[in-house]
Motif scaffolding. Structure first.
Motif, mmCIF file in Angstrom:
data_model
loop_
_atom_site.group_PDB
_atom_site.id
_atom_site.type_symbol
_atom_site.label_atom_id
_atom_site.label_comp_id
_atom_site.label_asym_id
_atom_site.label_seq_id
_atom_site.Cartn_x
_atom_site.Cartn_y
_atom_site.Cartn_z
ATOM 1 N N GLY A 272 24.512 18.954 40.723
ATOM 2 C CA GLY A 272 26.014 18.622 40.511
ATOM 3 C C GLY A 272 26.815 18.621 41.812
ATOM 4 O O GLY A 272 26.221 18.963 42.940
ATOM 5 N N GLY A 273 28.170 18.543 41.956
ATOM 6 C CA GLY A 273 28.840 18.794 43.245
ATOM 7 C C GLY A 273 28.629 17.483 44.052
ATOM 8 O O GLY A 273 27.895 16.465 43.748
ATOM 9 N N THR A 274 29.260 17.622 45.137
ATOM 10 C CA THR A 274 29.136 16.575 46.168
ATOM 11 C C THR A 274 27.606 16.398 46.547
ATOM 12 O O THR A 274 27.044 17.234 47.012
ATOM 13 C CB THR A 274 29.855 17.112 47.612
ATOM 14 O OG1 THR A 274 31.188 17.103 47.127
ATOM 15 C CG2 THR A 274 29.994 15.875 48.705
ATOM 16 N N GLY A 297 27.875 21.055 48.205
ATOM 17 C CA GLY A 297 27.785 19.947 48.901
ATOM 18 C C GLY A 297 29.331 19.824 49.818
ATOM 19 O O GLY A 297 29.124 18.772 50.660
ATOM 20 N N ASP A 298 30.086 20.694 49.864
ATOM 21 C CA ASP A 298 31.145 20.535 50.686
ATOM 22 C C ASP A 298 31.027 21.335 51.895
ATOM 23 O O ASP A 298 31.042 22.646 51.663
ATOM 24 C CB ASP A 298 32.370 21.004 49.906
ATOM 25 C CG ASP A 298 33.875 20.985 50.517
ATOM 26 O OD1 ASP A 298 33.745 20.592 51.734
ATOM 27 O OD2 ASP A 298 34.604 21.287 49.891
ATOM 28 N N ILE A 304 25.480 23.893 53.192
ATOM 29 C CA ILE A 304 25.429 23.381 52.173
ATOM 30 C C ILE A 304 24.048 23.716 51.674
ATOM 31 O O ILE A 304 23.288 24.291 52.044
ATOM 32 C CB ILE A 304 25.267 21.703 52.577
ATOM 33 C CG1 ILE A 304 24.455 21.494 53.541
ATOM 34 C CG2 ILE A 304 26.870 21.334 53.020
ATOM 35 C CD1 ILE A 304 24.185 20.007 53.747
ATOM 36 N N GLY A 305 24.166 23.460 50.180
ATOM 37 C CA GLY A 305 22.877 23.760 49.545
ATOM 38 C C GLY A 305 22.032 22.605 49.242
ATOM 39 O O GLY A 305 22.396 21.501 49.896
ATOM 40 N N ASP A 306 21.006 22.630 48.114
ATOM 41 C CA ASP A 306 20.326 21.455 47.878
ATOM 42 C C ASP A 306 20.196 21.624 46.431
ATOM 43 O O ASP A 306 20.138 20.630 45.694
ATOM 44 C CB ASP A 306 19.006 21.462 48.810
ATOM 45 C CG ASP A 306 18.430 20.072 48.653
ATOM 46 O OD1 ASP A 306 18.486 19.185 47.863
ATOM 47 O OD2 ASP A 306 17.677 19.738 49.809
ATOM 48 N N GLY A 343 35.424 30.396 47.136
ATOM 49 C CA GLY A 343 34.218 29.567 46.858
ATOM 50 C C GLY A 343 33.581 29.484 48.268
ATOM 51 O O GLY A 343 32.756 28.659 48.621
ATOM 52 N N PHE A 344 34.111 30.376 49.179
ATOM 53 C CA PHE A 344 33.711 30.101 50.712
ATOM 54 C C PHE A 344 32.190 30.779 50.741
ATOM 55 O O PHE A 344 32.019 31.842 50.163
ATOM 56 C CB PHE A 344 34.594 30.896 51.605
ATOM 57 C CG PHE A 344 34.025 30.620 53.081
ATOM 58 C CD1 PHE A 344 34.225 29.533 53.629
ATOM 59 C CD2 PHE A 344 33.551 31.756 53.537
ATOM 60 C CE1 PHE A 344 33.834 29.437 55.080
ATOM 61 C CE2 PHE A 344 32.923 31.720 55.124
ATOM 62 C CZ PHE A 344 32.967 30.472 55.810
#
Length: 369
Positions: A272-274, A297-298, A304-306, A343-344
């Protein structure tokens, strides 16, 4: 009880608790299970230093000297020692372990890394058979919940292989706690994670089950299950835009659920997300309304994650720890710390960097020690 006797009893409890803390070989560490790490790809249990991200291998699932070999260790939970002292216990699911590869539940000793078999989900003499057990959850009797003990979710268990939750007793026996394919409510599709949300003043409560492919257009759903009558309801339908944040991708869905302070519910949405790099959302416990906490993704919110797969609270419940199975250097995994208020994100350990210890391959579970 005389005051002197009471004082002596209190001192004994304090000494036992102090001894238990002293016996912990990895105080203030974060435990991370990697299901594919090691020379044979059988998995590692890491202890990660919170300050510098350095990883030490607690248990190598390919080492026969440490006990039963792993195949695909995937989920983890802690059983706190409690006031009477002793050491915490750590339970780990193996999705492809046990007889006929139907799954297993192990206990790991943190001091030695030794692994013992608790329940073989391919052994019919111990109860209903599993097929691919993933997440494991321990509910303490101290919570005064209608159900307590160890629960395991199997996405292919139950009627028509639509998912099941097993209770596993201390002697390894299994009983069916919930069948997501039966007629007790909306059916599951691929349930992957469990959490317990207590009721008012700790009484009552519901078992929460994250299903990545149930709900509207198979966008996923968060089920609430009554442990007494087994009735299932959809608390939040991730394909319903009337309930808040929704990801447009058909392949995204909730894969992990976590309860926290003041009854809060947090759900991890993989893909999900960007750029489909994952998202953490908060779910209102009454209405099921969803609000975005962190978009992995932001880049403005941090690394950023994957493929984020699991979450845990810090010991003080101030931070979220998230393991991402394919982020970081060479896609070998990343351990993130997230501020649930903003969210940081910041990286704690990059499993593709050898200077931080043994390399990972696919970290799949995390628990604060």
């Amino acid at each position: 009880m005389r005051p002197s006797t009471m004082l002596f009893s209190v001192l004994l409890l304090y000494a036992a608790a102090s001894a238990a803390f002293a016996a912990n070989p990895y105080p203030e560490s974060i435990l991370v299970l990697d299901q594919l790490a090691g020379s044979e790809g059988r998995g590692y249990l890491f202890a990660v230093n919170q300050a510098n991200g350095y990883r030490r291998v607690v248990s190598d699932f390919a080492d026969p000297a440490q006990g039963v070999l792993g195949v695909d260790p995937s989920g983890m939970t802690r059983i706190p020692a409690g006031l009477l002292g002793g050491n915490d216990r750590w339970l780990i699911t193996d999705a492809n372990g046990g007889t006929d590869g139907r799954g297993a539940l192990y206990e790991v000793d943190l001091t030695s890394g030794a692994r013992t078999l608790v329940s073989d989900l391919g052994n019919p003499q111990q109860g209903p058979l599993g097929l691919y057990p993933e997440d494991v959850l321990y509910i303490s009797p101290a919570l005064l919940a209608p159900i307590s003990g160890t629960l395991v979710v199997d996405p292919f268990g139950g009627t028509d292989e639509l998912g099941a939750v097993f209770k596993i007793w201390t002697d390894g026996r299994r009983t069916l706690m919930a069948d997501l394919g039966d007629n007790h409510g909306p059916k599951g599709f691929y349930p992957t994670a469990l959490a317990w949300r207590p009721g008012l003043l700790g009484l009552g409560g519901h078992l929460l089950v994250a299903d990545s492919s149930a709900g509207t257009n198979q966008h996923g759903a968060l089920f609430a299950i009554d442990p007494i009558n087994k009735a299932r309801t959809v608390l939040s339908d991730f394909g319903d835009p009337n309930q808040g944040w929704t990801d447009p991708r058909s392949e995204s869905g909730p894969t992990f659920v976590l309860t926290g302070p003041n009854g809060s519910i947090l759900v991890l949405v993989s893909l999900g997300g960007t750029d489909a790099r994952g998202a953490v959302v908060q779910v209102d416990p009454t209405s099921g309304y969803r609000s975005l906490v962190s978009d992995l993704g932001d880049a403005s919110q941090g690394p950023i994650g994957d493929v984020p797969v699991a979450m845990s609270w810090s010991a003080n419940q101030q931070w979220l720890y998230v393991v991402d199975a394919m982020a970081g250097t060479d896609a070998k995994g990343l351990l993130l710390q997230i501020d649930p208020a903003t969210g940081f994100r910041q990286a704690i350990s990059n499993f593709g960097i050898s200077s931080q210890g043994r390399l990972g391959e696919y970290p799949s579970a995390v628990e604060a020690n």
